[in-house]
Design a protein around this motif. Structure first.
Motif, mmCIF file in Angstrom:
data_model
loop_
_atom_site.group_PDB
_atom_site.id
_atom_site.type_symbol
_atom_site.label_atom_id
_atom_site.label_comp_id
_atom_site.label_asym_id
_atom_site.label_seq_id
_atom_site.Cartn_x
_atom_site.Cartn_y
_atom_site.Cartn_z
ATOM 1 N N VAL A 171 85.147 40.783 24.211
ATOM 2 C CA VAL A 171 86.492 41.138 23.625
ATOM 3 C C VAL A 171 87.158 39.716 23.305
ATOM 4 C CG1 VAL A 171 88.915 41.756 23.977
ATOM 5 C CG2 VAL A 171 86.833 43.009 25.140
ATOM 6 N N THR A 172 87.540 39.625 21.971
ATOM 7 C CA THR A 172 88.236 38.465 21.484
ATOM 8 C C THR A 172 89.668 38.362 22.031
ATOM 9 O OG1 THR A 172 87.000 38.771 19.328
ATOM 10 C CG2 THR A 172 88.505 36.941 19.274
ATOM 11 N N CYS A 173 89.906 37.333 22.758
ATOM 12 C CA CYS A 173 91.219 37.292 23.159
ATOM 13 C C CYS A 173 92.301 36.349 22.620
ATOM 14 C CB CYS A 173 91.224 36.869 24.685
ATOM 15 S SG CYS A 173 90.134 38.204 25.587
ATOM 16 N N PHE A 174 93.300 36.894 22.324
ATOM 17 C CA PHE A 174 94.330 35.986 21.807
ATOM 18 C C PHE A 174 95.474 35.783 22.902
ATOM 19 C CE2 PHE A 174 92.100 37.822 18.215
ATOM 20 C CZ PHE A 174 92.198 37.046 17.274
ATOM 21 N N VAL A 175 96.421 34.657 22.611
ATOM 22 C CA VAL A 175 97.275 34.608 23.681
ATOM 23 C C VAL A 175 98.643 33.924 23.096
ATOM 24 C CG1 VAL A 175 96.615 32.048 24.268
ATOM 25 C CG2 VAL A 175 97.664 33.238 25.979
ATOM 26 N N GLY A 176 99.786 34.711 23.520
ATOM 27 C CA GLY A 176 101.197 34.266 23.143
ATOM 28 C C GLY A 176 101.427 34.346 21.758
ATOM 29 N N ALA A 177 102.895 34.125 21.759
ATOM 30 C CA ALA A 177 103.492 34.346 20.170
ATOM 31 C C ALA A 177 102.666 33.546 19.214
ATOM 32 C CB ALA A 177 104.755 33.916 20.385
ATOM 33 N N GLY A 178 102.157 32.434 19.460
ATOM 34 C CA GLY A 178 101.364 31.491 18.407
ATOM 35 C C GLY A 178 100.100 32.037 17.877
ATOM 36 N N GLU A 179 99.716 32.963 18.637
ATOM 37 C CA GLU A 179 98.188 33.675 18.336
ATOM 38 C C GLU A 179 98.460 34.973 17.907
ATOM 39 O OE1 GLU A 179 95.089 32.931 20.946
ATOM 40 O OE2 GLU A 179 95.504 30.661 21.018
ATOM 41 N N LEU A 180 99.802 35.438 18.007
ATOM 42 C CA LEU A 180 99.880 36.872 17.645
ATOM 43 C C LEU A 180 99.440 37.084 15.926
ATOM 44 C CD1 LEU A 180 100.978 39.880 18.662
ATOM 45 C CD2 LEU A 180 103.256 38.999 18.001
ATOM 46 N N PRO A 181 99.960 36.311 15.101
ATOM 47 C CA PRO A 181 99.986 36.649 13.694
ATOM 48 C C PRO A 181 98.355 36.960 13.653
ATOM 49 C CG PRO A 181 101.401 35.133 13.833
ATOM 50 C CD PRO A 181 100.795 35.171 15.122
ATOM 51 N N ASP A 182 97.583 35.914 13.959
ATOM 52 C CA ASP A 182 96.041 35.957 13.673
ATOM 53 C C ASP A 182 95.349 37.516 14.380
ATOM 54 O OD1 ASP A 182 95.849 33.459 12.488
ATOM 55 O OD2 ASP A 182 95.198 32.499 14.349
ATOM 56 N N PHE A 183 96.100 37.896 15.372
ATOM 57 C CA PHE A 183 95.350 38.975 16.275
ATOM 58 C C PHE A 183 95.759 40.291 15.405
ATOM 59 C CE2 PHE A 183 97.283 42.476 18.715
ATOM 60 C CZ PHE A 183 96.204 42.725 19.516
ATOM 61 N N LEU A 184 97.283 40.217 14.860
ATOM 62 C CA LEU A 184 97.692 41.251 14.086
ATOM 63 C C LEU A 184 96.891 41.270 12.948
ATOM 64 C CD1 LEU A 184 101.552 40.982 14.853
ATOM 65 C CD2 LEU A 184 99.901 42.686 15.735
ATOM 66 N N GLY A 185 96.467 40.161 12.266
ATOM 67 C CA GLY A 185 95.688 39.993 10.980
ATOM 68 C C GLY A 185 94.494 40.638 10.912
ATOM 69 N N ARG A 186 93.851 40.955 11.892
ATOM 70 C CA ARG A 186 92.669 41.249 12.024
ATOM 71 C C ARG A 186 92.331 42.739 12.783
ATOM 72 N NH1 ARG A 186 91.086 43.354 16.424
ATOM 73 N NH2 ARG A 186 88.957 42.715 16.494
ATOM 74 N N THR A 187 93.652 43.628 12.620
ATOM 75 C CA THR A 187 93.734 44.697 13.723
ATOM 76 C C THR A 187 93.663 45.844 12.808
ATOM 77 O OG1 THR A 187 94.390 43.594 15.595
ATOM 78 C CG2 THR A 187 94.980 45.838 15.522
ATOM 79 N N ASP A 188 92.915 46.965 12.669
ATOM 80 C CA ASP A 188 92.969 48.107 11.918
ATOM 81 C C ASP A 188 93.587 49.230 12.765
ATOM 82 O OD1 ASP A 188 91.646 46.922 9.828
ATOM 83 O OD2 ASP A 188 89.768 47.523 10.791
ATOM 84 N N ILE A 189 93.371 49.163 14.246
ATOM 85 C CA ILE A 189 94.207 50.143 14.879
ATOM 86 C C ILE A 189 94.650 49.369 16.068
ATOM 87 C CG2 ILE A 189 93.786 52.269 16.560
ATOM 88 C CD1 ILE A 189 91.264 52.946 14.910
ATOM 89 N N LEU A 190 96.147 49.531 16.132
ATOM 90 C CA LEU A 190 96.704 48.534 17.122
ATOM 91 C C LEU A 190 97.283 49.563 18.345
ATOM 92 C CD1 LEU A 190 98.108 46.001 17.855
ATOM 93 C CD2 LEU A 190 100.287 46.865 16.726
ATOM 94 N N VAL A 191 97.080 49.007 19.489
ATOM 95 C CA VAL A 191 97.076 49.856 20.803
ATOM 96 C C VAL A 191 98.208 48.964 21.601
ATOM 97 C CG1 VAL A 191 96.218 50.790 22.846
ATOM 98 C CG2 VAL A 191 94.803 50.804 20.837
ATOM 99 N N CYS A 192 99.316 49.716 22.011
ATOM 100 C CA CYS A 192 100.274 49.014 22.770
ATOM 101 C C CYS A 192 100.103 49.365 24.081
ATOM 102 C CB CYS A 192 101.746 49.303 22.111
ATOM 103 S SG CYS A 192 102.887 48.344 23.292
ATOM 104 N N LEU A 193 99.598 48.373 25.017
ATOM 105 C CA LEU A 193 99.705 48.751 26.646
ATOM 106 C C LEU A 193 100.578 47.513 27.421
ATOM 107 C CD1 LEU A 193 96.197 50.313 27.345
ATOM 108 C CD2 LEU A 193 98.560 50.903 27.966
ATOM 109 N N LEU A 194 101.677 47.188 26.776
ATOM 110 C CA LEU A 194 102.528 46.296 27.375
ATOM 111 C C LEU A 194 103.246 46.684 28.222
ATOM 112 C CD1 LEU A 194 103.225 44.148 23.898
ATOM 113 C CD2 LEU A 194 101.988 43.351 25.924
ATOM 114 N N PRO A 195 103.879 46.164 29.193
ATOM 115 C CA PRO A 195 105.033 46.351 30.125
ATOM 116 C C PRO A 195 106.199 46.143 29.410
ATOM 117 C CG PRO A 195 104.328 44.300 30.732
ATOM 118 C CD PRO A 195 103.539 44.473 29.851
ATOM 119 N N LEU A 196 107.222 47.104 29.568
ATOM 120 C CA LEU A 196 108.563 47.010 28.983
ATOM 121 C C LEU A 196 109.489 45.758 29.373
ATOM 122 C CD1 LEU A 196 110.165 47.885 26.416
ATOM 123 C CD2 LEU A 196 111.213 49.712 27.918
ATOM 124 N N THR A 197 109.744 44.668 28.906
ATOM 125 C CA THR A 197 110.349 43.548 29.431
ATOM 126 C C THR A 197 111.303 43.261 28.228
ATOM 127 O OG1 THR A 197 109.027 41.985 28.658
ATOM 128 C CG2 THR A 197 108.568 42.746 30.885
#
Ligand code: NDP
Length: 308
Positions: A171-197
């Protein structure tokens, strides 16, 4: 010393049966049959009452019967009261099944075929190998990591995103706000499994959708509060998002006549992706009571500063 339970009474009755076998000495009570409130040392609840400490002056441990704790107002609970969320294998298994179903369903154009069937249409859509599809999972905790591993088995290109650096084989792991754009840019199907904070509320919105490749698909199994539903409807209309599979909504139940119910590109289920399973949950609760007495770290101890 008693354990009080306040959630679905039918499942409470299952807890009672299992506890009678596994911990016959533990006094187990199901809301509203509290008995003497001074006996209550442990409280397993979905929605505890507001005046928790006044009602139960000897309470030592609060256990959320769900994996999330966003339904609790942490600021109102005394700092000295440890809160454990539910970390048990039954929830994980259920979520892995559901996320696999949703990702495979979107990958194999299930929403299109359901629409075609309603119109008596026999039309084949070219099958894409899983290896050409990039899945991205927001949240690499108990649930996100297990889902990534299963999606990997199907051959998808899997990536995940978390707050702290994680390493998961394949699994290619991205971290934090800084790497979010790269993560999103390579994502065809996005799954949200975050806690609500406070940090994650509303993050599935117009700005995030714009960073996904055009036509990306969304699975939300986190919480309804993660998603800006109006922004999703707009993104579906523009084609920026081509399909959404939602297990959680705002509000729950989703109001009658809400546009998400009838949208041809949306599939809604009533917050059933995963449920706490009494058999496995009771084992974890008993282990946490043991740890609490031994002064050992609790399983699923909530970090109030992080909010999860
Ligand atoms: P965990 O606490 O184990 O994992 C949460 C993950 O989200 C961690 O990887 C964490 O990062 C990451 N994260 C949290 N905040 C941020 C942030 N601000 N930025 C980036 N990453 C962040 O939770 P679980 O996996 O057990 O559960 C996740 C959620 O799933 C629950 O809170 C609940 O809302 C939902 N759920 C839904 C169910 C359903 O039926 N629909 C059933 C059960 C749960 P890090 O690893 O760095 O801490």
């Amino acid at each position: 010393m008693a354990l009080l339970y306040k959630s679905d009474p039918a499942r409470g009755a299952e807890w009672a049966k299992i506890l009678a076998q596994k911990a016959p000495d533990l006094s187990f009570r199901i809301w509203p049959e509290i008995g003497d409130p001074k006996d209550i040392r442990y409280f397993a609840a979905w929605m505890p009452p507001d005046d928790l400490m006044t009602q139960f002056p000897n309470l030592e441990l609060l256990i959320s019967v769900g994996a999330g704790v966003d339904h609790l107002d942490l600021s109102k609970l005394p700092l000295g009261l440890p809160i454990a969320r539910m970390v048990e294998s039954g929830i994980v298994d259920g979520m892995v099944e559901y996320v696999s179903m949703a990702v495979l369903g979107l990958h194999r154009d299930l929403i299109d075929y359901a629409a075609q069937q309603r119109d008596d249409v026999w039309k084949q859509i070219r099958v894409r190998p899983a290896a050409t599809r990039r899945v991205g999972v927001l949240g690499l905790g108990m649930l996100g990591e297990a889902c990534c591993r299963m999606l990997n088995n199907f051959g998808f290109q899997v990536a995940g995103w978390s707050r702290s650096r994680r390493e998961i084989e394949g699994v290619t792991c991205f971290v934090g706000a800084g790497e979010l754009p790269d993560f999103l840019g390579r994502t065809d199907i996005l799954v949200c499994l975050l806690p609500l904070t406070d940090e994650t509320r509303g993050m599935l919105g117009a700005d995030l959708f714009a960073q996904l490749p055009k036509g990306a698909k969304l699975v939300n199994t986190g919480r309804g509060g993660h998603l800006d539903q109006d922004a999703l409807l707009a993104a579906l209309d523009s084609g920026q998002i081509s399909a959404a599979w939602l297990d959680v909504t705002t509000p729950e139940p989703l109001t009658k006549g809400h546009p998400l119910w009838s949208h041809p590109r949306v599939l809604v289920t009533p917050h059933i992706a995963s449920m706490t399973q009494p058999e496995t949950a009771v084992d974890v609760v008993l282990e946490n009571l043991r740890r609490h007495h031994a002064g050992e770290p609790l399983i699923g101890l909530v970090d109030r500063k992080r909010g999860y």
